[in-house]
Scaffold this motif. Structure first.
Motif, short mmCIF file in Angstrom:
data_model
loop_
_atom_site.label_atom_id
_atom_site.label_comp_id
_atom_site.label_asym_id
_atom_site.label_seq_id
_atom_site.Cartn_x
_atom_site.Cartn_y
_atom_site.Cartn_z
N VAL A 17 0.88 -1.18 0.00
CA VAL A 17 0.00 0.00 0.00
C VAL A 17 0.91 1.23 0.00
N LEU A 20 0.27 3.02 4.99
CA LEU A 20 -0.77 2.43 5.84
C LEU A 20 -1.25 3.47 6.86
N VAL A 21 -2.53 3.84 6.76
CA VAL A 21 -3.12 4.82 7.67
C VAL A 21 -4.25 4.12 8.43
N PRO A 22 -4.09 3.91 9.74
CA PRO A 22 -5.16 3.22 10.48
C PRO A 22 -6.49 3.93 10.31
N HIS A 23 -7.55 3.14 10.17
CA HIS A 23 -8.94 3.60 10.09
C HIS A 23 -9.26 4.27 8.75
N ALA A 24 -8.35 4.13 7.78
CA ALA A 24 -8.62 4.64 6.43
C ALA A 24 -8.85 3.46 5.49
N SER A 25 -9.29 3.77 4.27
CA SER A 25 -9.49 2.75 3.25
C SER A 25 -8.29 2.78 2.29
N HIS A 26 -7.77 1.58 1.95
CA HIS A 26 -6.57 1.50 1.12
C HIS A 26 -6.83 0.65 -0.10
N ARG A 27 -6.34 1.11 -1.23
CA ARG A 27 -6.32 0.29 -2.42
C ARG A 27 -4.95 -0.39 -2.45
N VAL A 109 1.13 -6.46 5.31
CA VAL A 109 0.81 -5.19 4.66
C VAL A 109 2.08 -4.35 4.68
N ASP A 111 4.05 -1.07 3.90
CA ASP A 111 3.93 0.36 3.66
C ASP A 111 5.06 0.74 2.69
N THR A 118 3.10 -4.53 8.49
CA THR A 118 2.11 -4.82 9.52
C THR A 118 1.55 -6.20 9.20
N LEU B 20 -5.30 -2.50 16.52
CA LEU B 20 -4.44 -2.43 15.33
C LEU B 20 -3.27 -1.49 15.60
N HIS B 23 2.84 -1.68 11.93
CA HIS B 23 4.19 -2.24 11.95
C HIS B 23 4.36 -3.31 13.02
N ALA B 24 3.25 -3.77 13.63
CA ALA B 24 3.32 -4.87 14.59
C ALA B 24 2.71 -6.11 13.95
N THR B 117 -12.46 0.77 11.73
CA THR B 117 -12.14 -0.19 10.68
C THR B 117 -11.09 0.36 9.73
N THR B 118 -10.09 -0.47 9.42
CA THR B 118 -9.08 -0.15 8.41
C THR B 118 -9.32 -1.08 7.24
N GLN B 119 -9.48 -0.50 6.06
CA GLN B 119 -9.92 -1.28 4.90
C GLN B 119 -8.76 -1.48 3.92
N ASN B 121 -8.31 -3.08 0.09
CA ASN B 121 -9.05 -3.60 -1.06
C ASN B 121 -8.10 -3.99 -2.18
#
Lengths: 325, 325
Positions: A17, A20-27, A109, A111, A118, B20, B23-24, B117-119, B121
């Motif tokens: 990704v 990586l941003v917690p609580h965000a949506s990632h493509r 995941v 970054d 992660t 969450l 990096h862990a 929630t962290t998404q 996709n």
């Protein structure tokens, strides 16, 4: 043939990704999947070293089916033209026991901004008593043709904590050298069954013995039942304390990279060296060179063949004097 | 029969983790998997409302196979004894087109400490020109038996940005009312083909029109080609601007919960109301009650039947005066 046992196999997914941003949506920008679980990683490296390998353990459900398809496909460690003296990959035979539950997925995941990873690990399928009995039967059949066996990784739900101790005893009864690479209570119980070798890292050793002083902790692990202990000390190399002597081996220089799979490459180095009848110093050279070349590889868990060949003669091995033993 | 089209279906995985930490390494404490992609979610709600539904779109590879197995299994929206007046689930027919690529996974990582929630996709399979042609053929066959069609969600790689415009035109040529629920450039192009209805949220509407003022943006969207626009305004309910009049509908009170799937439930409410010949105010009551009951449901994307029945008569609908139109 070298046998590796992976009770909790996994389909390892890597998701890149941008950040990586917690609580965000990632493509997910890039992804890969490969058969995983420590024993399967060890088998891949053994195969690349030219050793015929058989893998057993559990696989099931749709994820298990994908894992087995990938395992049957071409090895990602193809011959590297820069390293002509390394033999072509030897076959990996799938002797996994099919279970009703679904093999776990692990997701790394990455970054791409920082390179940090992660990790998300599913727990694995619930294995029934009948499935465990089937594994024991398969294992004993395979031991008959094995030159050495590696018992690797965590236990899936449903498997009793003394499972590795059972597998160690069966290997010893069959006269097959056995290396145990696990952690926590399964390691503690397994050691008591007197495996030929364990390969803990500093954290696993500290958890087992309560000591962070490598020589003290390694000796303690031997007193608990392990005939030989090779402690991996990360960038500082490895400390081996065995019935034949004690050695410290270190790479020529510290390297930067991804340590994922470095321990599995070390297991493959130790086990292949044992089967080939190498001396302890040569086994350690191979294990350190392989794990360092794994840290250097661009793909997590693979090893860089050219780096391996360059490193091998440059690994320093120092024998501890009997007084220091 | 109501047809829903999901060009980028997904296997939706939900992973619960205690917390969450980037990096862990995390052990997944609980997990679930279900067929996903907006059109499949809409079909599940339509089925729960008693509407026979056919789903088409693309599915492929091992992930596609798992998705189709789950789709063929029992609906998670089983009859709720508290809501006896809601009909039993109607069948969902799988008319997905098989593709060579692997259907994507989406992973919702739910932090059990905060509920956030962290998404992640995956992008989806690369769809070939031949596969798109196969989908068009399947779609035109299905339109012949459809009372209405919903076109839902993002486009997978390989599908041209005007794909929804093509599907809208085919529906209109077949005389089947068509609802388009997508975003960005595919929405912009699709609207120009004059769909009967679009259901953008405030962000999608702002992206399309450049305006965050709901009435202005909704009117602009109609000028761009949409016959009717139902803008979902989150907790404030919905604004409908249609050839028959304009209405604003709102739940009796703001609710807290997980908004995942609320938009898909609204689409199911609007489409089922259209097919049943309900008045616009009644369609909006149903859409608002369903989406509010989705926010309230313990499982993301399901709706709480009892809450739906309680909310339905309490949704406020206000007609805008012709001057305000």
């Amino acid at each position: 043939m070298i046998l590796t046992v992976t009770l909790n196999t996994a389909l390892d997914l890597t998701y890149g990704v941008p950040e990586l941003v917690p609580h965000a949506s990632h493509r997910v920008s890039d992804m890969s999947e490969r058969p995983g679980g420590k024993g399967l990683n060890v088998a891949r490296v053994l195969s690349a070293l030219g050793h015929e390998t058989v893998v057993t353990g559990f696989a099931g459900g749709s994820t298990g089916a994908v894992l087995r398809e990938l395992l049957a496909g071409p090895s990602p460690l193809e011959a590297d033209p820069r390293a002509a003296s390394v033999p072509a990959p030897a076959p990996i035979t799938d002797a996994l026991v099919t279970v009703a539950g679904n093999t776990r997925r692990t997701i790394a995941v990455v970054d791409r901004a920082t390179g940090d990873t992660t990790q998300l690990n599913e727990p694995g399928p619930l294995v029934s008593a009948d499935e465990w009995t089937a594994l024991l039967g398969r294992y004993e059949e395979l031991l008959a043709g094995a030159d050495a066996v590696a018992l690797c990784g965590s236990l899936p739900p449903g498997i009793h904590v003394g499972a590795y101790a059972e597998l160690v005893r069966a290997a010893r009864a069959a006269g097959v050298p056995v290396l145990l690479d696990t952690s926590g209570e399964p390691l503690r119980r397994g050691i008591a069954a007197r495996p030929d070798l364990i390969k803990p890292n500093a954290d696993e050793l500290a958890q087992l013995t309560g000591s962070r002083e490598p020589m003290r902790a390694t000796r303690d692990a031997r007193r608990r039942g392990a005939h030989g202990v090779v402690a991996s000390l990360g960038p500082d190399g490895m400390l081996a304390v065995t019935p034949d002597g004690s050695w410290q081996a270190a790479p020529p220089a510290k390297v930067l990279g991804n340590p994922t799979g470095a321990g599995d490459s070390a297991v493959a180095g130790l086990l292949s060296g044992l089967v080939e009848g190498l001396s302890w110093p040569d086994r350690l050279r191979r294990a350190v060179a392989l794990s360092t070349a794994t840290v250097l590889a661009p793909t997590a868990g693979d090893f860089d063949r050219a780096a391996y060949e360059e490193l091998l003669p440059r690994v320093g091995v120092e024998e501890h004097t009997p007084a220091a033993r």
